[in-house]
Structure formats: C-alpha cells, structure tokens
Design a protein around this motif. Structure first.
Motif, PDB file in Angstrom:
ATOM      1  N   THR A  25      -8.143  38.386  28.886  1.00 57.77           N
ATOM      2  CA  THR A  25      -8.914  38.718  27.825  1.00 57.77           C
ATOM      3  C   THR A  25      -8.147  38.837  26.681  1.00 57.77           C
ATOM      4  O   THR A  25      -8.859  38.304  25.588  1.00 57.77           O
ATOM      5  CB  THR A  25      -9.508  40.225  28.254  1.00 57.77           C
ATOM      6  OG1 THR A  25     -10.208  40.195  29.535  1.00 57.77           O
ATOM      7  CG2 THR A  25     -10.346  40.748  26.980  1.00 57.77           C
ATOM      8  N   ARG A  26      -7.011  39.192  26.563  1.00 51.39           N
ATOM      9  CA  ARG A  26      -6.319  39.312  25.228  1.00 51.39           C
ATOM     10  C   ARG A  26      -5.817  37.724  24.800  1.00 51.39           C
ATOM     11  O   ARG A  26      -6.064  37.649  23.516  1.00 51.39           O
ATOM     12  CB  ARG A  26      -4.970  39.911  25.425  1.00 51.39           C
ATOM     13  CG  ARG A  26      -4.964  41.635  25.424  1.00 51.39           C
ATOM     14  CD  ARG A  26      -3.680  42.104  25.148  1.00 51.39           C
ATOM     15  NE  ARG A  26      -2.729  41.737  26.222  1.00 51.39           N
ATOM     16  CZ  ARG A  26      -2.599  42.404  27.496  1.00 51.39           C
ATOM     17  NH1 ARG A  26      -3.424  43.331  27.669  1.00 51.39           N
ATOM     18  NH2 ARG A  26      -1.721  41.762  28.438  1.00 51.39           N
ATOM     19  N   ARG A  39      -7.751  35.096  25.511  1.00 49.71           N
ATOM     20  CA  ARG A  39      -9.083  34.659  24.831  1.00 49.71           C
ATOM     21  C   ARG A  39      -9.426  34.923  23.480  1.00 49.71           C
ATOM     22  O   ARG A  39      -9.829  34.230  22.573  1.00 49.71           O
ATOM     23  CB  ARG A  39     -10.219  34.874  25.758  1.00 49.71           C
ATOM     24  CG  ARG A  39     -10.165  34.016  27.186  1.00 49.71           C
ATOM     25  CD  ARG A  39     -11.501  34.462  27.977  1.00 49.71           C
ATOM     26  NE  ARG A  39     -11.126  34.021  29.238  1.00 49.71           N
ATOM     27  CZ  ARG A  39     -11.210  32.843  29.862  1.00 49.71           C
ATOM     28  NH1 ARG A  39     -11.280  31.699  28.893  1.00 49.71           N
ATOM     29  NH2 ARG A  39     -11.120  32.714  31.162  1.00 49.71           N
ATOM     30  N   SER A  40      -9.251  36.328  23.373  1.00 52.94           N
ATOM     31  CA  SER A  40      -9.372  37.113  21.974  1.00 52.94           C
ATOM     32  C   SER A  40      -8.608  36.313  21.065  1.00 52.94           C
ATOM     33  O   SER A  40      -9.138  35.974  19.647  1.00 52.94           O
ATOM     34  CB  SER A  40      -9.199  38.513  22.106  1.00 52.94           C
ATOM     35  OG  SER A  40      -9.488  39.023  21.028  1.00 52.94           O
ATOM     36  N   ALA A  99      -9.801  32.738  20.113  1.00 54.42           N
ATOM     37  CA  ALA A  99     -10.978  32.804  19.233  1.00 54.42           C
ATOM     38  C   ALA A  99     -10.725  33.297  17.919  1.00 54.42           C
ATOM     39  O   ALA A  99     -11.178  32.886  16.884  1.00 54.42           O
ATOM     40  CB  ALA A  99     -12.040  33.918  19.904  1.00 54.42           C
ATOM     41  N   ASP A 100      -9.860  34.602  17.710  1.00 51.59           N
ATOM     42  CA  ASP A 100      -9.734  35.115  16.323  1.00 51.59           C
ATOM     43  C   ASP A 100      -8.786  33.752  15.737  1.00 51.59           C
ATOM     44  O   ASP A 100      -9.108  33.854  14.360  1.00 51.59           O
ATOM     45  CB  ASP A 100      -8.648  36.251  16.463  1.00 51.59           C
ATOM     46  CG  ASP A 100      -9.575  37.551  17.072  1.00 51.59           C
ATOM     47  OD1 ASP A 100     -10.757  37.288  17.205  1.00 51.59           O
ATOM     48  OD2 ASP A 100      -8.986  38.397  17.545  1.00 51.59           O
ATOM     49  N   ALA A 138     -16.591  32.648  27.473  1.00 54.65           N
ATOM     50  CA  ALA A 138     -17.403  33.941  27.628  1.00 54.65           C
ATOM     51  C   ALA A 138     -18.570  33.815  28.385  1.00 54.65           C
ATOM     52  O   ALA A 138     -19.098  34.624  29.264  1.00 54.65           O
ATOM     53  CB  ALA A 138     -17.836  34.373  26.153  1.00 54.65           C
TER      54      ALA A 138
END
Length: 172
Positions: free
Chosen positions: A92-93, A95-96, A99-100, A157
């Motif tokens: 999750t981190r 992917r975040s 994306a960021d 996602a």
C-alpha cells in the motif's frame, strides 16, 4: 543326496534366526499402520494451512481464515498473518508513493513543456530549434510514462478493491 556343510549351515542359521524374525515380520503391519495413521491425522491441520497458503494468488494478502485448535500451530498461523499484514502495508505504501510521485511529476513536466515551447517559438537559430524539438519529444515520453504509471496505479486499485463476480455470458 547329502547337502554340503555350508548350505546346511545356512539353512540352520536362517531357521534359527527365523525364530526371532517371524514374530517381527508378523507384528510389523500392526506397528506400521497405526504409526502411519497417527502421523497422517496429526499432520492434517498442517496440510490445511499449507493448502490455504498454496491456493492464494500473489495479490491475495488477506489473513489466513483457518484458526488451528492446536497450540503448536497457532504461532505459525499468527506469524503468517503478521507477515501478510506487513506485506500488505508495504504494498500500500509503495503504491501510494508511486501514485504520489506520478502526480507530482505531472506539474513540472507541463511547466517545462510550456517553457520549451516558448523558447522554441522565440528561437531564431535552427540548431536551437532542433534542440528544443528534442526536449519536447523527451518531455512527451516522460509525460507518457507518468500517465502510464497513473493508469497502472488506478487499474491495480480497481483490482484490489473489487472482487470478481459471476457473469452470465449466455445473454448479450
């Protein structure tokens, strides 16, 4: 016909040893079958945990649903569930972060494109115009890469948060 002493000695030796071997051979199935059955029954919970972990896909990071009644197996299942939670958090981190980073790169790339286009329009020298064209093509490639990263994050996602449902393919 009299047997040779070596053969006679062998027959007597086998008969004499057979006195000890015969009960062992007769009792062997009564020893092996219960031992095999006991081991098979004792390993049944381990096989359930093994089957549940082997049936998972690479994207399935949910905790194991099997709760073993045996104290010996509970720490292993808890460790697997803890590992799955850490991998899920790490994914999750990751992917975040991707994306960021992709979102943050869009603005500077757009600003750079505007500035290069303005410089290209003001440039008189054909060499500079060619360099500006190369910069614009590089900017286009970087922008396309950022767009692909964003699209990848969106598709991942969607796959993570939607579960497949049965579809009737006979109706169109």
């Amino acid at each position: 016909m009299i047997a040779e002493p070596g053969i006679w000695r062998l027959v007597v030796n086998i008969t004499y040893r057979g006195y000890y071997l015969l009960p062992l051979l007769v009792s062997l199935p009564f020893l092996v079958v219960p031992a095999w059955l006991t081991v098979r029954l004792a390993l049944r919970p381990w096989r359930r945990v093994s089957r549940e972990t082997s049936e998972r896909g690479p994207a399935d990071l949910t905790p194991l649903s099997y709760r073993p009644p045996h104290r010996e197996l509970q720490p292993l299942v808890q460790s697997i569930n803890t590992l799955l939670q850490r991998v899920r958090d790490s994914t999750t981190r990751e992917r975040s972060l991707i994306a960021d980073a992709a979102h943050e790169l869009r603005t500077p790339l757009a600003a750079m494109r505007v500035n290069v286009e303005a410089l290209k329009a003001q440039s008189i020298d054909s060499g500079q115009r060619e360099l500006m064209g190369n910069l614009l093509r590089s900017n286009d490639r970087a922008t396309r890469l950022v767009g692909q990263l964003l699209q990848l994050m969106r598709s991942d996602a969607c796959l993570l948060y939607t579960s497949p449902s049965p579809r009737d393919l006979s109706t169109s």
